[in-house]
Design an enzyme around this catalytic site. Structure first.
Site, short mmCIF file in Angstrom:
data_model
loop_
_atom_site.label_atom_id
_atom_site.label_comp_id
_atom_site.label_asym_id
_atom_site.label_seq_id
_atom_site.Cartn_x
_atom_site.Cartn_y
_atom_site.Cartn_z
N LYS A 1 0.53 -1.08 0.21
CA LYS A 1 -0.11 -0.06 -0.14
C LYS A 1 0.72 1.44 0.00
O LYS A 1 0.64 2.13 -0.97
CB LYS A 1 -1.30 0.03 1.73
N GLU B 1 10.52 -5.11 4.36
CA GLU B 1 10.28 -6.07 3.68
C GLU B 1 9.92 -6.45 2.17
O GLU B 1 10.59 -7.31 1.81
CB GLU B 1 9.24 -7.03 4.16
N GLY C 1 -4.76 -1.53 5.11
CA GLY C 1 -4.01 -3.16 4.77
C GLY C 1 -4.52 -4.25 5.54
O GLY C 1 -5.55 -5.74 4.48
N ARG C 2 -4.83 -4.67 6.52
CA ARG C 2 -5.46 -5.68 6.87
C ARG C 2 -7.20 -5.88 6.03
O ARG C 2 -7.31 -7.23 6.38
CB ARG C 2 -5.15 -5.85 7.69
N GLU D 1 -4.27 -6.10 15.02
CA GLU D 1 -3.45 -5.45 14.96
C GLU D 1 -4.81 -4.06 14.97
O GLU D 1 -4.83 -3.31 15.27
CB GLU D 1 -3.08 -5.59 13.42
N HIS E 1 -5.16 -33.32 18.81
CA HIS E 1 -4.00 -34.02 19.64
C HIS E 1 -2.40 -33.43 19.55
O HIS E 1 -1.60 -33.35 19.61
CB HIS E 1 -3.67 -35.00 17.83
N LYS F 1 9.90 -1.11 14.03
CA LYS F 1 10.60 -0.50 12.54
C LYS F 1 11.78 0.42 12.72
O LYS F 1 13.11 0.55 12.34
CB LYS F 1 9.52 -0.29 11.85
#
Ligand code: F6P
Length: 540
Positions: free
Chosen positions: A209, A215, A269-270, A355, A386, A506
């Site tokens: 965005k 990254e 973003g999310r 977030e 399990h 960051k």
């Protein structure tokens, strides 16, 4: 207009809920089931292909009535209108929150700053459609004129988790294009992915965005370099496209304007998988399925907007979540899908939920004096049975859980599916009823071992039973959680749509990065200095 700011714990309804909690906290759900044969029906919502049974919760009809009062005092209805109407409800960033507009039909009208945003959205959707079709049918080819075989989404957070989860969940509907997701700045991630790729037949979709994310830009740069060992600068246009709001930065990276899929500031973003961030979804499963996903989400939007609170799925789920979080002091919530396809669902929800509502400052800027946010975790059943189910059944923590299941499998193997669904149903039954000392004794268990085999029961679960996993039902399911997040944020009086909490780490990482190759060192605490020096001395 902004959202109201009211401390929920200062409301009349909250006091009533506290008193009600004291009155029922020791009650056994199984007793309620015996006393009221209609309990399951009363606490089940049937909507479209969804059957949502929330009767196995530590609630009575009074609990829901009081939550309705709470919602009224906290003006939830007004907040819902503001959300859909494009008001600046992401106040700390001065933005609207309009991911719902992305899935609205073409004839809808959604105004933002006096302009209907729907025509622009439709234009971008048409580009997504045309582009994906051409890649899938092979009319658009790579630089050596071969059709594409692989697509790589380069992004992180919301620019990765949503599309990656959807593509994985809908892999049954996938075509010949093999999807890959590169997110971590860890170079081993990108290199592992590149190992299997042929530059002549791979399409790269860079999704960011902001187009400033470390990254994503590092991975995109590494991939571009790798590509240029094979193709030329002019070939880049055939193999690299980008999704971003930051057109100038994308161009500076070397991507042509015609290869840029825009998005907008009013999409967080999310919550962006419905926008061109979902390009990899359209490529991997085809545009029609992508459109059905959006359509499903839109149906859930209408349900959430129009349904009265008593039968409104996201509203009820949010009430329940607050009930356990704030009154029973539950620390986390589990999400257990009974399908391997939803393997990445909990991971996706972790960003969406944590977030959004992982905040401790209220909408007036004050520190909250109550719990907010939920810790979200989960894995598909039956694998999780399990692994960590021991703790849910017999641990000392209360863990409300959402069980998500599908009545029909996709591959039609009924033997497996009957076994799967028998587990799906049995687990919530076991969590509800538990197993008493008398029952354990009756099984002939040695007296000394009896306490270890007792199950307390009375553990709350929601069962979300859906006819089948389709793009449409997945769209509904994701939107259901998005709206649950919204309701919780409104009631907790926090801003759900910013994420300043990700910034500090960051910034410090950038400073530390600069110190690795420098002799001078900034001032750090002793632990941090030691770690920094350990790395400097250890790296080869
Ligand atoms: O670090 C968090 C975050 O800002 C997320 O909210 C976002 O989804 C992600 O980073 C990626 O951001 P972008 O799409 O701008 O690269």
């Amino acid at each position: 207009m902004a959202l109201n700011s009211i401390n929920p714990t200062q409301t009349k309804a909250w006091s009533k809920l506290s008193a009600h909690y004291e009155a029922i906290k020791e009650s056994q759900m199984k007793t309620w089931f015996k006393e009221n044969p209609n309990r399951a029906d009363e606490f089940t919502i049937e909507w479209e292909d969804f059957y949502v049974d929330f009767s196995k919760n530590r609630i009575t009809s009074k609990t829901l009535m009081l939550f309705k009062e709470l919602a009224k005092e906290l003006k939830l209805e007004d907040a819902i209108s503001k959300y859909f109407d494009g008001d600046i409800i992401n106040q700390t960033e001065g933005r609207a929150v309009l991911h719902t507009a992305l899935r609205a039909p073409s004839q809808a009208e959604v105004f933002f700053e006096g302009k209907n945003v729907i025509p622009e959205i439709q234009k971008v959707k048409l580009n997504i459609k045309t582009f994906s079709k051409a890649i899938i049918d092979g009319t658009k080819k790579g630089y050596t004129d071969k059709p594409f075989t692989d697509i790589v989404n380069i992004g992180i957070g919301g620019s990765d988790l949503g599309p990656a989860m959807v593509v994985d969940s809908l892999s049954f509907y996938g075509n010949h294009l093999k999807p890959h997701y590169v997110s971590n700045v860890d170079g081993d991630h990108v290199n592992e992915v590149l190992k299997s790729l042929d530059p002549e037949t791979t399409l790269f979709v860079i999704v960011s965005k902001t187009f400033t994310t470390q990254e994503t830009l590092s991975n995109a740069t590494t991939i571009k370099k790798w590509f240029l060992k094979h193709g030329t600068q002019t070939d880049i246009a055939k193999h690299f496209v980008a999704v971003s709001t930051n057109i100038s930065k994308v161009k500076a990276f070397g991507i042509e304007t015609s290869n840029i899929f825009p998005m907008w500031d009013w999409v967080g973003g999310r919550f962006s998988l419905w926008s061109s961030v979902g390009l990899s979804i359209s490529l991997a499963v085809g545009y029609d399925h992508f459109d059905s996903l959006l359509n499903g989400a839109h149906k859930m939007d209408l349900h959430f907007k129009q349904e009265k609170f008593e039968t409104n799925i996201p509203v009820i789920l949010a009430f329940l979540s607050i009930w356990y979080n704030n009154f029973f002091n539950a620390e986390s919530e589990a999400v257990i899908p009974y399908t391997q396809y939803l393997n990445q669902f909990a991971t996706y929800l972790q960003q969406a939920i944590m977030e959004s509502n992982g905040k401790s400052i209220d909408r007036s800027g004050n520190k909250v004096n109550y719990q907010t946010g939920n810790l979200i975790w989960g894995e598909p059943g039956t694998n999780s049975q399990h692994a960590f189910f021991q703790l849910i059944h017999q641990g000392s923590k209360l863990i409300p859980a959402d069980f998500i299941g599908f009545a029909n499998s996709l591959h039609g193997n009924s033997d497996h599916h009957d076994k799967l669904i028998s587990n799906f149903i049995a687990q919530t039954e076991a969590l509800l009823n538990g197993k008493s000392k008398a029952e354990v004794l009756l099984e002939g268990t040695e007296v000394a071992i009896v306490p270890f085999k007792v199950f307390e029961g009375n553990k709350p679960t929601n069962t979300i039973f859906i006819k089948q996993l389709t793009p449409e039902s997945l769209g509904k399911l994701i939107a259901m959680y998005e709206h649950k997040i919204f309701v919780q944020g409104v009631l907790w009086n926090v801003f759900s749509y910013d994420q300043f909490g990700v910034e500090l780490g960051k910034q410090l990482a950038n400073k530390i990065l600069n110190e690795f190759d420098s002799d001078s060192s900034l001032s750090h605490d002793a632990s941090t200095s030691n770690l920094l020096n350990y790395y400097k001395n250890s790296r080869l």
